[in-house]
Design an enzyme around this catalytic site. Structure first.
Site, PDB file in Angstrom:
ATOM      1  N   ASP A 114       0.816  -1.216   0.000  1.00 36.24           N
ATOM      2  CA  ASP A 114       0.000   0.000   0.000  1.00 36.24           C
ATOM      3  C   ASP A 114       0.851   1.268   0.000  1.00 36.24           C
ATOM      4  O   ASP A 114       2.024   1.260   0.394  1.00 36.24           O
ATOM      5  CB  ASP A 114      -0.881   0.038   1.258  1.00 36.24           C
ATOM      6  N   HIS A 259       3.761  -2.350   3.036  1.00 38.84           N
ATOM      7  CA  HIS A 259       3.761  -1.000   2.471  1.00 38.84           C
ATOM      8  C   HIS A 259       5.048  -0.760   1.696  1.00 38.84           C
ATOM      9  O   HIS A 259       6.120  -1.241   2.078  1.00 38.84           O
ATOM     10  CB  HIS A 259       3.636   0.049   3.580  1.00 38.84           C
TER      11      HIS A 259
END
Length: 292
Positions: A114, A259
């Site tokens: 992400d 991430h």
């Protein structure tokens, strides 16, 4: 012909025309109701092998699609390359909660990243995935994507799924519906202008969803995907801790959250280099879902 005979002839022609119209209407209705005519999902296996699942199945890229001329077998065409011009999948259902896992993938699990793309960390993650011939999902923020379109193209060229993670990473439930539409819509526009097709998956920042986000996401043609294993890599807990969390939570249908932006992601990069070969050595398959 007598007036009476002419009248009967006109009546017969009207009945024939009515029957023809009714027959056409029934045919159209049957075609629209036939689920086999408009399958909402397609599946393919790891390393580009055909899958056997129905909705959404294991996929390590765009399915059994030939590589581009002059490219390696890994750099596959985008997943919608063979779709007709102007193609859009049917809108997904409006859900009341996000998908937390993808058991339809069989023995496969999904790696997701992400907040990117970030030129400091995303390229290294892409290199590691390429080295192990693995596909992942990248949920991108529009404000990052608009300045790093080359990384979006690299993701798509490598067969990864590019998803929508909003424009500026806000807390969605605090926004008016018009703002939610702007956050999701602008990001989908950037992805579509860059890759030729809009994203088919989205993830709410912080995992915070509301009814409006499900409705607007469906209107934009996207399915909501959450996760089942949170590495908490954004807290920078240490490379070893991230590795243990992924290996300890691995299993069929599991969706792993990591991430590639939003802070110092050097631990995330280093952890992937360790846990990815570990997952493969343990026999886990890594796949991505996709919808035509």
């Amino acid at each position: 012909m007598t007036p009476r005979g002419a009248g009967r002839d006109r009546s017969r022609r009207r009945l024939l025309r009515l029957a023809a119209c009714l027959g056409a209407a029934v045919t159209v209705r049957m075609a629209a109701a036939d689920p086999a005519a408009t399958p909402p999902f397609s599946a393919s296996g790891a390393a580009g092998q055909p899958g056997t699942g129905s909705a959404p199945g294991p996929a390590a890229g765009p399915g059994a699609v030939a590589a581009r001329p002059g490219s390696s077998a890994y750099r596959l065409r985008p997943m919608t390359a063979d779709a007709p011009p102007g193609h859009r999948p049917a809108p997904p259902p409006v859900r009341t909660r996000p998908l937390l896992a993808l058991p339809e993938l069989g023995r496969s699990m999904v790696l997701t990243f992400d907040d990117g793309p970030d030129p400091r960390y995303t390229p290294a993650i892409l290199r590691t995935l390429r080295r192990h011939d693995v596909r992942a999902m990248f949920f991108v923020c529009g404000e990052m994507a608009v300045d790093n379109r080359d990384l979006l193209r690299e993701m798509a060229d490598d067969g990864h799924v590019v998803g929508n993670h909003s424009w500026s990473h806000p807390l969605i439930p605090r926004l008016r519906p018009s703002r939610i539409r702007d956050e999701l819509g602008r990001t989908s526009d950037v992805v579509e202008r860059t890759l030729g097709d809009p994203p088919l998956w989205y993830r709410a920042p912080y995992g915070a969803w509301n009814r409006a986000s499900f409705e607007i996401g469906a209107e934009l043609g996207m399915e909501p995907l959450a996760w089942t294993v949170d590495t908490l890599d954004w807290k920078e807990p240490g490379t070893g801790t991230i590795v243990r969390r992924v290996l300890g939570g691995a299993g069929p249908g599991v969706v792993v959250l990591s991430h590639d932006a939003g802070g110092d992601r050097s631990q995330s990069v280093a952890a992937l280099e360790t846990y990815l070969p570990g997952l493969l050595d343990e026999g886990h398959r890594i796949a991505v879902p996709f919808r035509r």
